[in-house]
Design a protein around this motif. Structure first.
Motif, short mmCIF file in Angstrom:
data_model
loop_
_atom_site.label_atom_id
_atom_site.label_comp_id
_atom_site.label_asym_id
_atom_site.label_seq_id
_atom_site.Cartn_x
_atom_site.Cartn_y
_atom_site.Cartn_z
N LEU A 127 -34.12 24.07 7.27
CA LEU A 127 -32.81 23.87 7.86
C LEU A 127 -32.58 24.83 9.03
O LEU A 127 -32.00 24.46 10.05
N THR A 128 -33.04 26.06 8.88
CA THR A 128 -32.91 27.02 9.99
C THR A 128 -33.67 26.54 11.22
O THR A 128 -33.16 26.57 12.35
N VAL A 129 -34.92 26.07 10.99
CA VAL A 129 -35.75 25.58 12.10
C VAL A 129 -35.09 24.37 12.76
O VAL A 129 -34.98 24.29 13.99
N LEU A 130 -34.65 23.42 11.93
CA LEU A 130 -34.06 22.20 12.48
C LEU A 130 -32.73 22.49 13.18
O LEU A 130 -32.40 21.84 14.18
N ALA A 131 -31.96 23.43 12.65
CA ALA A 131 -30.71 23.79 13.32
C ALA A 131 -30.98 24.36 14.70
O ALA A 131 -30.28 24.06 15.67
N GLY A 132 -32.01 25.19 14.79
CA GLY A 132 -32.39 25.73 16.09
C GLY A 132 -32.82 24.64 17.05
O GLY A 132 -32.44 24.63 18.23
N ARG A 133 -33.62 23.67 16.54
CA ARG A 133 -34.04 22.56 17.38
C ARG A 133 -32.86 21.69 17.80
O ARG A 133 -32.77 21.24 18.95
N LEU A 134 -31.96 21.44 16.85
CA LEU A 134 -30.80 20.62 17.15
C LEU A 134 -29.93 21.29 18.21
O LEU A 134 -29.48 20.63 19.16
N SER A 135 -29.67 22.58 18.07
CA SER A 135 -28.86 23.29 19.05
C SER A 135 -29.50 23.23 20.43
O SER A 135 -28.84 22.94 21.43
N HIS A 136 -30.81 23.51 20.44
CA HIS A 136 -31.52 23.47 21.73
C HIS A 136 -31.52 22.05 22.30
O HIS A 136 -31.32 21.86 23.51
N GLY A 137 -31.73 21.05 21.42
CA GLY A 137 -31.75 19.67 21.89
C GLY A 137 -30.42 19.23 22.44
O GLY A 137 -30.36 18.52 23.46
N LEU A 138 -29.33 19.63 21.80
CA LEU A 138 -28.01 19.26 22.31
C LEU A 138 -27.73 19.90 23.67
O LEU A 138 -27.13 19.28 24.55
N GLN A 139 -28.16 21.15 23.82
CA GLN A 139 -28.00 21.81 25.12
C GLN A 139 -28.78 21.05 26.19
O GLN A 139 -28.31 20.86 27.32
N ARG A 140 -30.01 20.62 25.83
CA ARG A 140 -30.83 19.88 26.80
C ARG A 140 -30.18 18.56 27.16
O ARG A 140 -30.11 18.18 28.35
N VAL A 141 -29.70 17.81 26.14
CA VAL A 141 -29.06 16.53 26.41
C VAL A 141 -27.83 16.72 27.28
O VAL A 141 -27.56 15.95 28.21
N HIS A 142 -27.06 17.77 26.98
CA HIS A 142 -25.86 18.06 27.79
C HIS A 142 -26.25 18.35 29.24
O HIS A 142 -25.60 17.85 30.18
N GLN A 143 -27.29 19.13 29.40
CA GLN A 143 -27.73 19.46 30.76
C GLN A 143 -28.20 18.21 31.50
O GLN A 143 -27.88 18.00 32.67
N VAL A 144 -28.97 17.37 30.79
CA VAL A 144 -29.45 16.12 31.41
C VAL A 144 -28.27 15.22 31.75
O VAL A 144 -28.26 14.54 32.79
N ASP A 145 -27.27 15.20 30.86
CA ASP A 145 -26.07 14.39 31.12
C ASP A 145 -25.39 14.83 32.41
O ASP A 145 -24.97 14.00 33.23
#
Length: 833
Positions: free
Chosen positions: A455-473
């Motif tokens: 869960l810690t690993v996936l939370a880190g990936r999710l946070s990073h992924g959301l930042q990336r999607v936001h930036q791409v948006d």
């Protein structure tokens, strides 16, 4: 026993002992090349020959390589023309040949002893003993000794080949482990691919090795249309990388389709820098894992190297299977959550996909994702809830749940917390504030250490992924604004309509463009083009090419001339080479269309009766390829009510289908909806031609239906004014003139027609007046012509008359009168408001 007989026995015993020693010597080393050399040396020793050669046959039974002692290998190849059969001994070539000796290069051969070597009932090769001394002969004993050696040599060769095969297998197995280690510890799309081809090159002792992967990796295997060279090693590596090969009609594509390896001397489809360097033995191997072809390895030897045989095919097949499995493992190493995030276009979409994936991963009863906005940016905003349950809002949660979530918001980030029995939650950074993910486990099972770590690993990936999607948006909004500014004009002339659709996520911009240019002389230019590639780079190149083309058309309004001059521009602008474009200029008065195409799909013209033309004349290669060569252009008349369509290949190109099929489908649809308004027609074409899953390439669609001119000829009598007025009113409404402006044009035209009747035909009551109305771009033109003779104006004008021209000038933007001996023409024009 006589002394002579005893001497013979001793000699025979010594010869036998010598033969045994020689035979034992040739099998004392398991290296095949060393063994073959020892066989040649031993045969020379037993036969007292000065020269020796061992010819080795390839898979086709041809003596393709020689192991030589005393002579050059190139000279030894001449021996392959001899017919040896079960053995050959020539003791006096002067008697058997018209010339005194057999020459191998510079060597005059006078005696030959040739013996075949049979290994496991297969003809391995031929052992040749040669001598150039006068009167040299090979004795019966020497022939018998060499034949015995050949029998022993077969066993030694078989052992050496078995050892070599095991040694080669060990090397390939070691290489497989090396590939597995590399693939599971790095990016499978870069270094490991290069490692595979490098190892394949070295292990096969080859000249070149290439690895091809599907150009469309996300498509099912049977829908992949193209392979691309993703990694190379050996000769011409830089020339081969990036080359594309069709699946259909190519050797590598056939191997990928069938999933079966192949040994070949030539390739069906040319790959520049690989298959065009000459015929040579090559082995082509599919990389298959879970019944899916992930790629193809092709390894080619030098022209004079031994051919690959079936034994080698087995070695490389095992290597390819191992490499494919490792590739598949590496590709699936990233968790499905990463894939969902990579495919998301928006933050909300990414969060919804993440919730669904987390629920599946933990087999959870419920998953909530609650976003607490940064209060400094959005004070008092209600937290946003995303759940696997439909329409759940913050107000729907009970007070205890709300307090628990708020506590998690204020706690440590990326730290799993067991808030309640059977639940686990974690907080992380969100682009708009803090995100709390709440997972309710099924059956209140205990949370293990592995669960917390994951869960810690996936939370880190999710946070990073959301930042990336936001930036791409954010980038997408900027990119779309940029493309919107350079793609083509929004405000098109009446009778024109365009649509652009990108297919290059995540930024959704590309290199297709259109332009419509009013040349201000009654002609309108239309351009549709396609720059190579996608993304911001292609869009930037597109903007420059589009601007250059527009400027060239103003300078020289000829399609062929504009494209010819654009050749030089495209050849010098990085990224513009091989841009395709079609340019057409329409004369709105006459309907004449002049067009020229630079490697672009042909325009389509559908008439009012449904018949169609494909405008494929005036077609040459793409821009920038052959600078300085003139380009052709063609002409056609666009009749009234016809629809002209220009487009890019994304509209009609489909994987696995001929381009002609897509064009035929577009023609049929355009003909079926030819009476539909242009905006509706574009919608129908875009949706009707879209493949399943949407367009895979950028699409530009530009349609034109120029309004037909109005031509009326009436008798020069006031009784017929109403007929002309009614026809003109209907025509003006069809071309989009507003009600108030219709009245202005009718009044001005009525004055011009009345003047023509009254002044031009006062003495010719049987004359006729002609009215011609045309519209182009945003201007309407009306011409009134008579063939009468106007009287000379009075010196003192009548104050009650003569106000018609003034009224025309008041109502229209431009009024000119041309008087002549054959009549008078009044030109009226006004910009359509």
């Amino acid at each position: 026993m006589s002394a002579g007989r005893e001497a013979e026995l001793v000699a025979a015993r010594d010869d036998a002992a010598h033969l045994v020693r020689v035979i034992v010597g040739i099998g004392s080393d398991l290296d095949l090349h060393v063994t073959l050399r020892r066989i040649v040396s031993a045969a020379m020793e037993l036969s007292a020959a000065r020269y020796g050669a061992l010819g080795v046959r390839d898979a086709h039974g041809v003596l393709s390589s020689f192991v030589c002692e005393g002579i050059d290998e190139s000279a030894a190849h001449q021996l392959s023309s001899m017919t040896v059969g079960e053995g050959l001994r020539l003791t006096d070539l002067r008697v058997r040949r018209p010339d005194p000796v057999l020459r191998l290069g510079d060597l005059p051969v006078r005696a030959v002893l040739a013996v075949p070597i049979i290994v496991r009932e297969n003809d391995f090769g031929t052992l040749y003993l040669l001598d150039d001394r006068p009167d040299r002969t090979f004795s019966d004993f020497q022939e018998s000794a060499v034949r015995a050696l050949a029998t022993a040599a077969a066993a030694a060769i078989d052992n050496a080949r078995l050892f070599e095969r095991e040694r080669e297998a060990a090397k390939w197995t070691k290489a497989s482990r090396e590939i597995t280690t590399a693939l599971l510890s790095s990016d499978p799309q870069t270094g490991p691919l290069q490692l595979i081809v490098r190892l394949a090159l070295e292990l096969a002792d080859a000249e070149q090795a290439i690895l091809l992967v599907p150009k469309e990796p996300d498509l099912p295997a049977d829908q992949v249309a193209t392979l691309v060279v993703a990694a190379t090693a050996g000769r011409y590596a830089s020339e081969v990388i990036g080359r594309q090969v069709p699946m259909d009609g190519s050797t590598t594509g056939g191997v990928a389709r069938r999933g079966l390896p192949l040994i070949t001397d030539s390739f069906q489809y040319p790959i520049e820098g690989f298959t065009d360097v000459g015929d040579r033995s090559a082995i082509v191997m599919p990389l298959i894992a879970d019944d899916t072809v992930l790629g193809v390895i092709a390894v080619a030897r030098r022209p004079h190297q031994p051919r690959f045989d079936n034994d080698y095919l087995e070695l490389v097949s095992d290597f390819a299977r191992h490499a494919a499995i490792a590739l598949a493992l590496a590709a699936s190493r990233e968790h499905a959550l990463n894939r969902e995030l990579a495919q998301a276009d928006t933050v909300d979409g990414a969060l919804k996909a993440a919730v669904d994936e987390l629920r599946r991963l933990w087999r959870a009863r419920r998953v909530l994702a609650v976003t607490f906005a940064d209060q400094r940016a959005d004070a008092g905003a209600e937290p946003a809830v995303v759940s696997d349950q439909a329409s759940l809002r913050w107000a729907d949660l009970d007070d205890d749940m709300q307090r628990a979530l708020e506590t998690l918001r204020d706690g440590d980030l990326l730290t799993p917390v067991t808030a309640r029995p059977g639940t686990v939650a974690v907080a992380m950074q969100h682009p708009d504030g803090v995100l709390v993910v709440w997972i309710e486990l099924t059956g209140q099972r205990p949370l293990t250490l592995e669960d917390q770590t994951l869960l810690t690993v996936l939370a880190g990936r999710l946070s990073h992924g959301l930042q990336r999607v936001h930036q791409v948006d954010q980038q997408r909004e900027t990119a779309l604004a940029l493309q919107h500014a350079i793609l083509g004009p929004d405000d098109l002339p009446r009778g024109f309509f365009a649509r652009y659709q990108a297919a290059s996520p995540p930024l959704q911009v590309g290199g297709d463009w259109y332009d419509v240019v009013d040349l201000e002389d009654g002609r309108i230019a239309m351009i549709v083009g396609d720059c190579v590639g996608h993304g911001l780079t292609a869009a930037t190149v597109m903007g420059q090419v589009r601007s250059a083309c527009r400027a060239l058309l103003f300078d020289n309004p000829s399609p062929a001339a504009a494209l010819s001059r654009l050749d030089r521009f495209a050849a010098r602008l990085p990224g513009a080479l091989c841009t395709t474009a079609v340019c057409a200029i329409l004369d709105t008065g006459t309907g004449e269309l002049v067009y020229s195409s630079a490697g672009h799909p042909p325009p389509i013209l559908v008439r009012a009766d449904g018949t169609a033309d494909v405008l494929d004349r005036g077609h040459t290669i793409a821009l920038g390829v052959r600078v300085g060569r003139p380009r052709p252009e063609a002409r056609i008349t666009v009749p009234a009510g016809a629809t002209l369509m220009l487009y890019t290949d994304g509209l009609i190109e489909r994987r696995g289908k001929p381009l002609e099929d897509g064009i035929s489908e577009a023609i049929s649809m355009l003909a079926d909806y030819r009476d539909t308004a242009l905006d509706g027609l574009v919608d129908v074409m875009m949706s009707g031609l879209a493949p399943e899953g949407g367009y895979h390439d950028d699409v530009v669609l530009l349609v034109c239906r120029p309004p037909a001119p109005l031509r009326q000829t009436i008798p020069a009598h006031v009784d017929h004014l109403a007929v002309a007025r009614t026809a003109l009113r209907e025509w003006l409404q069809r071309v989009g003139v507003g009600p108030k402006q219709v009245v202005d044009v009718l009044v001005a035209t009525g004055e011009a027609v009345a003047n023509a009747i009254e002044h031009g035909h006062r003495d010719r009551p049987h004359g006729r007046v002609t009215l011609l109305a045309t519209a182009h771009a945003d201007t309407v033109h009306v011409t009134v012509t008579d063939r009468g003779v106007w009287k000379v104006p009075r010196a003192l004008p009548d104050p009650a008359r003569g106000r018609g021209v003034a009224l025309m000038r008041l109502l229209m933007d431009d009024v000119t009168l041309d008087h002549g001996a054959s009549g008078t023409t009044v030109h009226l024009s006004a910009r359509i408001l």
